[in-house]
Motif scaffolding. Structure first.
Motif, mmCIF file in Angstrom:
data_model
loop_
_atom_site.group_PDB
_atom_site.id
_atom_site.type_symbol
_atom_site.label_atom_id
_atom_site.label_comp_id
_atom_site.label_asym_id
_atom_site.label_seq_id
_atom_site.Cartn_x
_atom_site.Cartn_y
_atom_site.Cartn_z
ATOM 1 N N ALA A 41 -18.711 -18.236 28.079
ATOM 2 C CA ALA A 41 -19.623 -18.974 27.202
ATOM 3 C C ALA A 41 -19.263 -18.739 25.734
ATOM 4 O O ALA A 41 -19.367 -19.653 24.905
ATOM 5 C CB ALA A 41 -21.067 -18.565 27.480
ATOM 6 N N GLN A 45 -18.095 -21.575 23.018
ATOM 7 C CA GLN A 45 -18.704 -21.728 21.699
ATOM 8 C C GLN A 45 -17.643 -21.731 20.604
ATOM 9 O O GLN A 45 -17.754 -22.474 19.621
ATOM 10 C CB GLN A 45 -19.719 -20.602 21.455
ATOM 11 C CG GLN A 45 -20.409 -20.656 20.099
ATOM 12 C CD GLN A 45 -21.146 -21.955 19.873
ATOM 13 O OE1 GLN A 45 -21.627 -22.568 20.825
ATOM 14 N NE2 GLN A 45 -21.261 -22.396 18.633
ATOM 15 N N ARG A 113 -24.434 -29.301 16.119
ATOM 16 C CA ARG A 113 -24.074 -28.952 17.501
ATOM 17 C C ARG A 113 -23.554 -27.524 17.602
ATOM 18 O O ARG A 113 -23.654 -26.894 18.658
ATOM 19 C CB ARG A 113 -23.040 -29.949 18.040
ATOM 20 C CG ARG A 113 -23.647 -31.307 18.357
ATOM 21 C CD ARG A 113 -22.704 -32.213 19.129
ATOM 22 N NE ARG A 113 -23.416 -33.391 19.600
ATOM 23 C CZ ARG A 113 -23.496 -34.542 18.960
ATOM 24 N NH1 ARG A 113 -22.874 -34.675 17.787
ATOM 25 N NH2 ARG A 113 -24.173 -35.554 19.471
ATOM 26 N N ALA A 116 -26.650 -25.672 18.046
ATOM 27 C CA ALA A 116 -27.137 -25.846 19.415
ATOM 28 C C ALA A 116 -26.331 -24.989 20.382
ATOM 29 O O ALA A 116 -26.895 -24.370 21.305
ATOM 30 C CB ALA A 116 -27.047 -27.314 19.819
ATOM 31 N N GLY A 117 -25.022 -24.936 20.170
ATOM 32 C CA GLY A 117 -24.184 -24.118 21.040
ATOM 33 C C GLY A 117 -24.509 -22.639 20.917
ATOM 34 O O GLY A 117 -24.490 -21.906 21.918
ATOM 35 N N GLU A 120 -27.521 -22.072 22.933
ATOM 36 C CA GLU A 120 -27.184 -22.063 24.358
ATOM 37 C C GLU A 120 -26.474 -20.773 24.747
ATOM 38 O O GLU A 120 -26.641 -20.282 25.873
ATOM 39 C CB GLU A 120 -26.317 -23.272 24.690
ATOM 40 C CG GLU A 120 -27.089 -24.583 24.639
ATOM 41 C CD GLU A 120 -26.202 -25.786 24.872
ATOM 42 O OE1 GLU A 120 -24.965 -25.645 24.802
ATOM 43 O OE2 GLU A 120 -26.750 -26.874 25.146
ATOM 44 N N ALA A 123 -29.101 -18.398 25.327
ATOM 45 C CA ALA A 123 -29.745 -18.668 26.614
ATOM 46 C C ALA A 123 -28.902 -18.128 27.769
ATOM 47 O O ALA A 123 -29.447 -17.575 28.732
ATOM 48 C CB ALA A 123 -29.982 -20.174 26.773
ATOM 49 N N THR A 124 -27.584 -18.295 27.688
ATOM 50 C CA THR A 124 -26.703 -17.755 28.727
ATOM 51 C C THR A 124 -26.814 -16.235 28.798
ATOM 52 O O THR A 124 -26.884 -15.646 29.871
ATOM 53 C CB THR A 124 -25.247 -18.156 28.450
ATOM 54 O OG1 THR A 124 -25.146 -19.585 28.429
ATOM 55 C CG2 THR A 124 -24.314 -17.597 29.501
ATOM 56 N N ASP A 242 -33.301 -22.123 24.917
ATOM 57 C CA ASP A 242 -33.068 -23.427 25.543
ATOM 58 C C ASP A 242 -33.790 -24.534 24.789
ATOM 59 O O ASP A 242 -33.245 -25.634 24.608
ATOM 60 C CB ASP A 242 -33.551 -23.406 26.999
ATOM 61 C CG ASP A 242 -32.638 -22.580 27.892
ATOM 62 O OD1 ASP A 242 -31.415 -22.752 27.791
ATOM 63 O OD2 ASP A 242 -33.147 -21.767 28.676
ATOM 64 N N ALA A 245 -31.997 -25.162 21.481
ATOM 65 C CA ALA A 245 -30.779 -25.934 21.700
ATOM 66 C C ALA A 245 -31.090 -27.410 21.923
ATOM 67 O O ALA A 245 -30.384 -28.287 21.410
ATOM 68 C CB ALA A 245 -30.017 -25.368 22.901
ATOM 69 N N ARG A 249 -29.682 -30.447 19.560
ATOM 70 C CA ARG A 249 -28.895 -31.547 20.112
ATOM 71 C C ARG A 249 -29.548 -32.897 19.829
ATOM 72 O O ARG A 249 -28.856 -33.899 19.636
ATOM 73 C CB ARG A 249 -28.682 -31.343 21.612
ATOM 74 C CG ARG A 249 -27.833 -30.131 21.930
ATOM 75 C CD ARG A 249 -27.078 -30.273 23.227
ATOM 76 N NE ARG A 249 -26.171 -29.134 23.420
ATOM 77 C CZ ARG A 249 -24.961 -29.042 22.898
ATOM 78 N NH1 ARG A 249 -24.508 -30.032 22.143
ATOM 79 N NH2 ARG A 249 -24.200 -27.990 23.115
ATOM 80 N N ALA A 338 -37.454 -29.711 28.185
ATOM 81 C CA ALA A 338 -37.230 -28.284 27.948
ATOM 82 C C ALA A 338 -38.531 -27.577 27.601
ATOM 83 O O ALA A 338 -38.785 -26.451 28.051
ATOM 84 C CB ALA A 338 -36.213 -28.097 26.823
#
Length: 491
Positions: A41, A45, A113, A116-117, A120, A123-124, A242, A245, A249, A338
């Motif tokens: 991940a 990114q 973005r 946003a990444g 994320e 979140a991962t 989440d 993100a 997005r 979400a």
């Protein structure tokens, strides 16, 4: 902030090989630095970061060079100055001045973005930590259950032997012996199942952490849990990665509408070019007026403004803009999706946490009562007021109460951590996994690459950062000095 605390010395110990995750803190740290899902991940990114530099390049000057060498194999019969060979070289500089806002908005969308990444990526990381905590607690729970079932096999083995002895002297019937034997066989089956469950939990732990669990210690308390579900939801709506993100997005998708619309607008560039031709002494023919020979080399330079104005494109710009609008609408809906998901996660985790706390309290009472009941039933059985079956039932009730208590403690901890994760409160820095300077910072790579101009720079070749588990021995069901009431085992 959830701080589980790990000193710098302890971190160095974790990063050294081989590392053994004896505490939850060490397990989380090992997974943070070595889990392939998380390291992949991070690489994804870094690829997203490059989109900003890619979009910026469209608005920067561009220089191209060209050259050619030509051998003229057959000349035109009407040409008296045609050369036999020629070498040409040229260079062109183009500086974009105006692109209808396409470049500017594409850069903005790429930057959004990136944000946003990064959300994320959080979140991962949060999802991985939830899995590690669940795996850690599963190992502890299954070790405890295996110990309880092993003890139950031993107890029922003694009961069966005592029942058989009393049958031999005529004190009990064959029915009593059969009942004791049946309960012993069921306990042995439960023991085998508990062994398999423990091995499965340990293998899941190895998969996530990269190391086998060794002497896992009880986890530390979870601090800063919310006082109410309303407080938890309010924090989650602001901090859940989440949801963040999804919002980022959606913002990028709205900017894409402007990028698509720019296809209708003019393009303006400054251009500068130069050419050099050399006929290598083969340009024939008569002398030029005044007796000067025809030059064998020529040079030229041009400068100007180049512009293009779209007049008709078959409806393409409008279609692209409508497409971007539809995608932006979908992104807005995903925010609501979400949000709903986050609210459901928080409420469900809070309810599970509260229920598990209540079950712990009830199970503790049940264990105490079942232990007292078993003691009384055994005493009454010794004087003939209780049957063997009643003793067996009392022993089973005590075992069930103890298993329920172990399970409830596991569920309460996992639900509490899941609640904090849904609230966005379990980042590596929140958990205190390492000193700030040792944590992975996605902004560092973005700051390094976003403004680069040079097109010949190459990054380092990719290498595997996570650790393989090929050499980690297969998990067993061993839990201590007394693990096997029978002679054989699964491994």
């Amino acid at each position: 902030m959830v701080r589980l605390g790990l000193s710098g010395a302890a971190l160095a110990l974790v990063l050294a090989a081989p590392a053994h995750a004896d505490t939850l803190q060490e397990a989380l740290t090992q997974a943070y630095f070595n889990n392939p899902t998380l390291t992949a991940a991070r690489a994804d990114q870094r690829a997203t970061d490059e989109n900003v530099a890619i979009e910026r390049a469209a608005g920067r000057p561009g220089v191209t060079a060209s050259g050619s060498y030509i051998e003229f194999l057959k000349q035109s019969s009407t040409s008296f100055t045609a050369p036999e060979r020629a070498f040409s070289a040229g260079a062109d500089l183009s500086v974009p001045i105006y692109s209808g806002g396409a470049v500017k908005n594409a850069i903005r969308a790429a930057e959004v973005r990136v944000g946003a990444g990064q959300a994320e990526l959080r979140a991962t990381q949060s999802a991985l930590f939830r899995q590690v905590v669940a795996a850690y607690m599963d190992v502890l729970r299954n070790e405890a259950i295996l110990g309880l079932t092993a003890n139950q096999v031993d107890v029922l083995g003694v009961n069966f032997q005592a029942t058989s002895d009393r049958f031999e002297i005529g004190d009990l019937t064959r029915t009593d012996v059969a009942q004791s034997q049946a309960r012993l066989a069921l306990a042995q089956a439960d023991f085998r199942g508990a062994q398999a469950n423990l091995i499965g939990a340990r293998e899941t732990y190895i998969q996530l952490v990269g190391e086998a669990p060794t002497d896992l210690q009880p986890p530390p308390p979870l601090p800063n849990l919310p006082d109410s579900v309303a407080v938890a939801v309010a924090i989650a709506l602001e901090e859940n990665p989440d949801l963040i993100a999804a919002r980022e997005r959606a913002d990028a998708a709205e900017i894409d509408i402007d990028v698509a619309g720019a296809g209708r607008l003019p393009r303006v560039s400054l251009v500068l070019g130069g050419n050099y031709d050399n006929y290598i002494g083969t340009l024939g023919g008569v002398a030029a007026p005044g007796g000067v020979a025809v030059p064998q080399t020529t040079t030229a330079a041009q400068a100007g403004v180049q512009f293009s104005i779209p007049i008709f494109q078959g409806g393409r710009p409008a279609a692209l803009e409508r497409q971007a609008q539809a995608r932006a609408g979908a992104a807005l809906e995903r925010i609501i999706a979400a949000e709903r998901d986050v609210i459901a996660q928080v409420r469900a985790a809070y309810a599970s946490w509260q229920a598990s706390l209540a079950i712990i309290e009830s199970s503790q009472t049940a264990v105490s009562a079942a232990a007292l009941s078993l003691e009384g039933v055994r005493a009454e059985n010794s004087i003939g007021n209780r049957t063997v079956l009643e003793v067996l039932n009392a022993e089973q009730e005590l075992l069930n109460a103890r298993v329920d208590l172990v399970t409830a403690r596991r569920n309460a901890y996992v639900a509490g951590f899941t609640l904090l994760a849904a609230m966005g409160q379990v980042e590596a820095r929140d958990l205190g996994l390492a000193d700030e300077g040792m944590l992975y910072d996605p902004l560092a790579n973005y700051d390094r690459v976003a403004g680069k101009w040079w097109g010949w720079e190459r990054g380092p070749d990719p290498v595997v950062e996570s650790t393989s588990t090929v050499d980690v021995p297969a998990a067993t069901a061993l839990i201590g000095p007394v693990d096997e009431p029978e002679s054989d085992s699964i491994y």
